[in-house]
Design a protein around this motif. Structure first.
Motif, PDB file in Angstrom:
ATOM      1  N   SER A  19       0.753  -1.137  -0.169  1.00 48.31           N
ATOM      2  CA  SER A  19       0.344  -0.066   0.114  1.00 48.31           C
ATOM      3  C   SER A  19       0.904   1.290   0.238  1.00 48.31           C
ATOM      4  O   SER A  19       0.157   2.320  -0.240  1.00 48.31           O
ATOM      5  CB  SER A  19      -0.972  -0.332   1.528  1.00 48.31           C
ATOM      6  N   ARG A  20       2.126   1.102   0.362  1.00 40.67           N
ATOM      7  CA  ARG A  20       3.150   2.294   0.488  1.00 40.67           C
ATOM      8  C   ARG A  20       3.492   2.602  -1.149  1.00 40.67           C
ATOM      9  O   ARG A  20       3.665   4.127  -1.023  1.00 40.67           O
ATOM     10  CB  ARG A  20       4.183   1.957   1.120  1.00 40.67           C
ATOM     11  N   ILE A  21       3.932   1.291  -2.355  1.00 39.26           N
ATOM     12  CA  ILE A  21       4.140   2.251  -2.872  1.00 39.26           C
ATOM     13  C   ILE A  21       3.527   3.354  -3.902  1.00 39.26           C
ATOM     14  O   ILE A  21       3.556   3.567  -4.726  1.00 39.26           O
ATOM     15  CB  ILE A  21       4.346   0.634  -3.820  1.00 39.26           C
ATOM     16  N   PRO A  22       1.607   2.667  -3.392  1.00 36.91           N
ATOM     17  CA  PRO A  22       1.553   3.572  -4.898  1.00 36.91           C
ATOM     18  C   PRO A  22       1.623   5.186  -4.151  1.00 36.91           C
ATOM     19  O   PRO A  22       1.802   6.323  -5.479  1.00 36.91           O
ATOM     20  CB  PRO A  22      -0.416   3.414  -4.776  1.00 36.91           C
ATOM     21  N   GLY A  23       1.639   5.464  -3.798  1.00 37.96           N
ATOM     22  CA  GLY A  23       2.039   6.456  -2.665  1.00 37.96           C
ATOM     23  C   GLY A  23       3.131   7.528  -3.102  1.00 37.96           C
ATOM     24  O   GLY A  23       3.150   8.491  -3.650  1.00 37.96           O
ATOM     25  N   VAL A  24       4.439   6.360  -2.988  1.00 37.01           N
ATOM     26  CA  VAL A  24       5.417   6.857  -3.515  1.00 37.01           C
ATOM     27  C   VAL A  24       6.106   6.886  -5.397  1.00 37.01           C
ATOM     28  O   VAL A  24       6.202   7.626  -5.659  1.00 37.01           O
ATOM     29  CB  VAL A  24       6.707   5.885  -3.400  1.00 37.01           C
ATOM     30  N   ARG A  25       4.862   6.164  -5.967  1.00 39.16           N
ATOM     31  CA  ARG A  25       4.372   6.448  -7.232  1.00 39.16           C
ATOM     32  C   ARG A  25       4.132   7.798  -7.667  1.00 39.16           C
ATOM     33  O   ARG A  25       4.455   8.300  -8.238  1.00 39.16           O
ATOM     34  CB  ARG A  25       4.158   5.127  -7.409  1.00 39.16           C
ATOM     35  N   GLU A  26       2.789   7.708  -6.584  1.00 38.52           N
ATOM     36  CA  GLU A  26       3.196   9.545  -6.970  1.00 38.52           C
ATOM     37  C   GLU A  26       3.004  10.753  -6.879  1.00 38.52           C
ATOM     38  O   GLU A  26       3.478  11.717  -7.440  1.00 38.52           O
ATOM     39  CB  GLU A  26       0.987   9.628  -6.529  1.00 38.52           C
ATOM     40  N   ARG A  27       3.987  10.756  -5.706  1.00 33.17           N
ATOM     41  CA  ARG A  27       5.014  11.497  -5.126  1.00 33.17           C
ATOM     42  C   ARG A  27       6.274  11.512  -6.224  1.00 33.17           C
ATOM     43  O   ARG A  27       6.126  12.689  -7.001  1.00 33.17           O
ATOM     44  CB  ARG A  27       5.555  11.601  -4.029  1.00 33.17           C
TER      45      ARG A  27
ATOM     46  N   LEU B   8      15.714  10.316 -10.595  1.00 36.40           N
ATOM     47  CA  LEU B   8      14.651   9.483 -10.236  1.00 36.40           C
ATOM     48  C   LEU B   8      15.407   8.556 -10.140  1.00 36.40           C
ATOM     49  O   LEU B   8      14.986   7.625  -8.728  1.00 36.40           O
ATOM     50  CB  LEU B   8      14.716   9.298 -12.332  1.00 36.40           C
ATOM     51  N   VAL B   9      16.303   8.867  -9.844  1.00 38.04           N
ATOM     52  CA  VAL B   9      17.340   7.568  -9.334  1.00 38.04           C
ATOM     53  C   VAL B   9      16.951   7.617  -8.074  1.00 38.04           C
ATOM     54  O   VAL B   9      17.658   6.591  -7.720  1.00 38.04           O
ATOM     55  CB  VAL B   9      19.154   7.616 -10.149  1.00 38.04           C
ATOM     56  N   TYR B  10      17.594   8.999  -7.574  1.00 34.47           N
ATOM     57  CA  TYR B  10      17.245   9.046  -6.170  1.00 34.47           C
ATOM     58  C   TYR B  10      15.498   8.534  -5.451  1.00 34.47           C
ATOM     59  O   TYR B  10      15.892   8.364  -4.475  1.00 34.47           O
ATOM     60  CB  TYR B  10      17.542  11.021  -5.755  1.00 34.47           C
ATOM     61  N   PHE B  11      15.672   9.121  -6.209  1.00 31.58           N
ATOM     62  CA  PHE B  11      13.917   8.070  -5.263  1.00 31.58           C
ATOM     63  C   PHE B  11      13.769   6.759  -5.532  1.00 31.58           C
ATOM     64  O   PHE B  11      13.503   7.190  -4.925  1.00 31.58           O
ATOM     65  CB  PHE B  11      12.219   8.416  -6.247  1.00 31.58           C
ATOM     66  N   ILE B  12      14.495   6.212  -6.745  1.00 33.21           N
ATOM     67  CA  ILE B  12      13.726   4.800  -6.960  1.00 33.21           C
ATOM     68  C   ILE B  12      14.797   3.881  -5.528  1.00 33.21           C
ATOM     69  O   ILE B  12      14.304   3.592  -4.883  1.00 33.21           O
ATOM     70  CB  ILE B  12      14.589   4.498  -7.923  1.00 33.21           C
ATOM     71  N   GLU B  13      16.161   4.476  -5.351  1.00 30.25           N
ATOM     72  CA  GLU B  13      16.648   4.154  -4.235  1.00 30.25           C
ATOM     73  C   GLU B  13      16.444   4.100  -2.967  1.00 30.25           C
ATOM     74  O   GLU B  13      16.618   3.543  -1.885  1.00 30.25           O
ATOM     75  CB  GLU B  13      18.234   4.473  -4.597  1.00 30.25           C
ATOM     76  N   LYS B  14      15.647   5.280  -2.742  1.00 28.32           N
ATOM     77  CA  LYS B  14      15.296   5.895  -1.625  1.00 28.32           C
ATOM     78  C   LYS B  14      14.377   5.447  -0.793  1.00 28.32           C
ATOM     79  O   LYS B  14      14.373   4.791   0.589  1.00 28.32           O
ATOM     80  CB  LYS B  14      15.401   7.664  -0.866  1.00 28.32           C
TER      81      LYS B  14
END
Length: 295
Positions: free
Chosen positions: A182-190, A213-219
């Motif tokens: 359930s956390r992933i959709p929120g991360v995806r929207e941000r 892009l890399v920063y958010f994915i890794e973070k």
């Protein structure tokens, strides 16, 4: 099979000439640290006894006491070391008074006679001496055997405690995985919002976009940490059940578990997951405390 470094063993055997008591206590220690208390008449046997202790107990802080008391006809060639007994008596009597109670003379004398080197042997024939040494060796072996059995029993209790803690961490990880869905959709929207902001920016920089892009994915992605944590938990149980199980190795695995748990907590950026991480750390601390007591 796990063995605790905490152990206790005591054995007493008696012949027609002597009564022998061996007592062994052990606590946890990084190395094997042996303290021997042996009657002066048998001090030449200390190295032999130390070797027996080393072979039987491997690691730990070990306190060994050997008491040899003449009995029956064995006292014919034995005299009381009166000067030493008097010194023991005075010291014990004074200690009792310093502690604020009146000592019973007969009790103090009995204690003094049980202290080391209170008996002096004039002469013992070689056959009798050999028989006495055999009895001493038998007593030491029996005390070490009982201490080892004690350690095995303690190890079984620790084994159960480890498995319970690992199961709790595994169950908490399963909860993390559910929350992560359930956390992933929120991360995806941000992430999408940040991308849109970048695309609408007149000073849009392609390099910066890729870096963001890399920063958010890794973070925010904790997929690898979850997989590694599962593997470490499985490896801990496998090591626990192996014949080569030892405290140092289990402690190393526990440290690796801790690294993954900490990373999940820092990267998830989710209060519910972080609460679960705190519970994982609590179970992990229990494991780390007990691995220090495993041989």
């Amino acid at each position: 099979m796990l063995k605790s470094m905490t152990g206790y063993g005591k054995a007493t055997f008696e012949s027609e000439t002597i009564s022998v008591t061996a007592e062994v206590k052990s606590l946890n220690s990084k190395f094997l640290d042996i303290y021997c208390r042996i009657p002066r008449n048998y001090s030449e046997r200390e190295i032999e006894i130390r070797n027996l202790i080393t072979q039987a107990l491997e690691r730990g802080k070990v306190e060994f006491n050997l008491t040899v008391t003449p009995v029956g006809q064995g006292g014919s060639g034995t005299i009381v070391n009166r000067a030493l007994v008097k010194a023991y008596y005075r010291d014990l009597h004074q200690t009792a008074e310093d502690l604020g109670f009146a000592p019973v003379p007969t009790d103090v004398l009995r204690m003094a006679l049980m202290m080391p080197n209170t008996y002096l042997t004039d002469a013992v024939n070689e056959d009798q001496q050999a028989a006495d040494l055999v009895l001493i060796q038998k007593t030491v072996h029996e005390a070490l055997k009982k201490c080892t059995e004690f350690r095995v029993q303690e190890g079984l209790a620790l084994d159960k405690a480890f498995k319970d803690a690992i199961k709790k961490i595994t169950d908490l990880l399963a909860e993390v995985e559910e929350l992560d869905k359930s956390r992933i959709p929120g991360v995806r929207e941000r992430l999408r919002k940040n991308v849109r902001d970048l695309l609408n920016d007149e000073a849009f920089d392609q390099n910066r976009f890729e870096q963001e892009l890399v920063y958010f994915i890794e973070k925010f992605d904790i997929s690898e940490e979850k997989v590694r944590l599962k593997n470490h938990l499985t490896y801990f149980i496998e090591t626990l059940q192996s014949k080569e199980s030892n405290g140092k190795k289990l402690n190393f695995i526990a440290q690796e578990i801790g690294r993954e748990v900490n990373t999940i907590g820092s990267k998830a950026n989710d209060s519910a997951i972080q609460h679960l991480v705190v519970q994982m750390k609590d179970e992990l601390e229990k494991i780390k405390e007990q691995t220090a007591n495993i041989i």
